[in-house]
Design a protein around this motif. Sequence first.
Motif, PDB file in Angstrom:
ATOM      1  N   THR A 100      27.170 -19.342  45.148  1.00 38.91           N
ATOM      2  CA  THR A 100      28.299 -18.552  44.658  1.00 38.91           C
ATOM      3  C   THR A 100      28.509 -17.317  45.523  1.00 38.91           C
ATOM      4  O   THR A 100      29.644 -16.976  45.883  1.00 38.91           O
ATOM      5  N   LEU A 101      27.416 -16.660  45.888  1.00 35.18           N
ATOM      6  CA  LEU A 101      27.524 -15.452  46.710  1.00 35.18           C
ATOM      7  C   LEU A 101      28.040 -15.777  48.109  1.00 35.18           C
ATOM      8  O   LEU A 101      28.827 -15.022  48.675  1.00 35.18           O
ATOM      9  N   CYS A 102      27.611 -16.898  48.685  1.00 37.72           N
ATOM     10  CA  CYS A 102      28.105 -17.303  50.006  1.00 37.72           C
ATOM     11  C   CYS A 102      29.617 -17.501  49.962  1.00 37.72           C
ATOM     12  O   CYS A 102      30.343 -17.057  50.869  1.00 37.72           O
ATOM     13  N   ALA A 103      30.104 -18.169  48.909  1.00 35.59           N
ATOM     14  CA  ALA A 103      31.542 -18.405  48.792  1.00 35.59           C
ATOM     15  C   ALA A 103      32.293 -17.106  48.589  1.00 35.59           C
ATOM     16  O   ALA A 103      33.370 -16.897  49.159  1.00 35.59           O
ATOM     17  N   ARG A 104      31.748 -16.215  47.785  1.00 41.47           N
ATOM     18  CA  ARG A 104      32.430 -14.948  47.496  1.00 41.47           C
ATOM     19  C   ARG A 104      32.486 -14.049  48.722  1.00 41.47           C
ATOM     20  O   ARG A 104      33.496 -13.377  48.971  1.00 41.47           O
ATOM     21  N   LEU A 105      31.412 -14.031  49.507  1.00 40.97           N
ATOM     22  CA  LEU A 105      31.330 -13.131  50.660  1.00 40.97           C
ATOM     23  C   LEU A 105      31.796 -13.775  51.956  1.00 40.97           C
ATOM     24  O   LEU A 105      31.989 -13.077  52.957  1.00 40.97           O
ATOM     25  N   GLY A 106      31.955 -15.090  51.958  1.00 44.30           N
ATOM     26  CA  GLY A 106      32.390 -15.773  53.168  1.00 44.30           C
ATOM     27  C   GLY A 106      31.355 -15.737  54.274  1.00 44.30           C
ATOM     28  O   GLY A 106      31.694 -15.570  55.447  1.00 44.30           O
ATOM     29  N   VAL A 107      30.064 -15.883  53.908  1.00 39.92           N
ATOM     30  CA  VAL A 107      28.988 -15.853  54.903  1.00 39.92           C
ATOM     31  C   VAL A 107      28.180 -17.146  54.800  1.00 39.92           C
ATOM     32  O   VAL A 107      28.256 -17.872  53.811  1.00 39.92           O
ATOM     33  N   SER A 108      27.387 -17.399  55.812  1.00 38.74           N
ATOM     34  CA  SER A 108      26.565 -18.605  55.822  1.00 38.74           C
ATOM     35  C   SER A 108      25.351 -18.447  54.913  1.00 38.74           C
ATOM     36  O   SER A 108      24.949 -17.329  54.563  1.00 38.74           O
ATOM     37  N   ARG A 109      24.748 -19.566  54.549  1.00 44.47           N
ATOM     38  CA  ARG A 109      23.561 -19.544  53.695  1.00 44.47           C
ATOM     39  C   ARG A 109      22.403 -18.781  54.363  1.00 44.47           C
ATOM     40  O   ARG A 109      21.731 -17.978  53.699  1.00 44.47           O
TER      41      ARG A 109
END
Length: 279
Positions: free
Chosen positions: A37-46
């Motif tokens: 969820t955080l990756c999608a919200r921030l637009g960053v890689s895992r």
Amino acid sequence: MNADAPGAVLKRERVRDFILELIESHRPGDAIPSERTLCARLGVSRPTLRAAVDELVAAGLLVREHGRGMFVAPEKITQELVSGQQTLSVPQASGAWSSRLLEFTTIPAGARVGRRLRISPAADIVYVARLRLVDGSPMAIEHLHIRADLVPELSAQELESGDLYEHLREQHGVHVREAVQAIEPTVVTRAEAELLDVPELSPALLFERLTSDTEGQPVEYVHSLYRGDRYRIVSRLTLGPPAAVPAPRLGHHPGIPPGDFAHRDPIASSTHGDIQSAP
């Protein structure tokens, strides 16, 4: 991720700040969103997100529970080591100190940094990441957040050479007077390890400092990571009344390289001591 790639340090910093904002807005034991969820919200890689989470878990701010998720860690017990005078002077550190810029840009303060600097989250700050070297060897990574309205013409040269606080005073009319600083043990991430030339998960010291001017207005918020294999803190505790009050000695505070705050008023701090290179 290449530690020297343009914007890489700033991206990690923004991810870290976002998660810290979540932690500070929740109570101990509260769950925070999943990594996906955080990756999608921030637009960053895992891997970028996981590096930030690993750092906060190592620092004792987050707790991972297998199969359940991530939770805000219990509050830390804090003890201040201060003298009756609330001041500090320490000996000068050895070695020739220099800096290499990693990031230098102007960005909105955001909620967390804005609270520390007592400015609007939308107000601009100068964000600086720099690698501090001693005799040419990497010693620390500094993340500086300076109110942009105070330093509209701050240059890269000022951040790479000389005493930053001297530049603030002489070039920008900003007179710093005191700093409150906290120190915690931590470990380095893979990207930090590449910059500091140490193995991943090596021990380190995390310094967080809020610097104020002569009117008590916050000027700068800094967090720095110092190599644990090269730095140690030695505290001097007064257990009884001194026979005589010694004259203050000029020097630097733990986490503040030589020159910073030199020839100025002593610094109020949450920790007293000096720093020496490990044998």
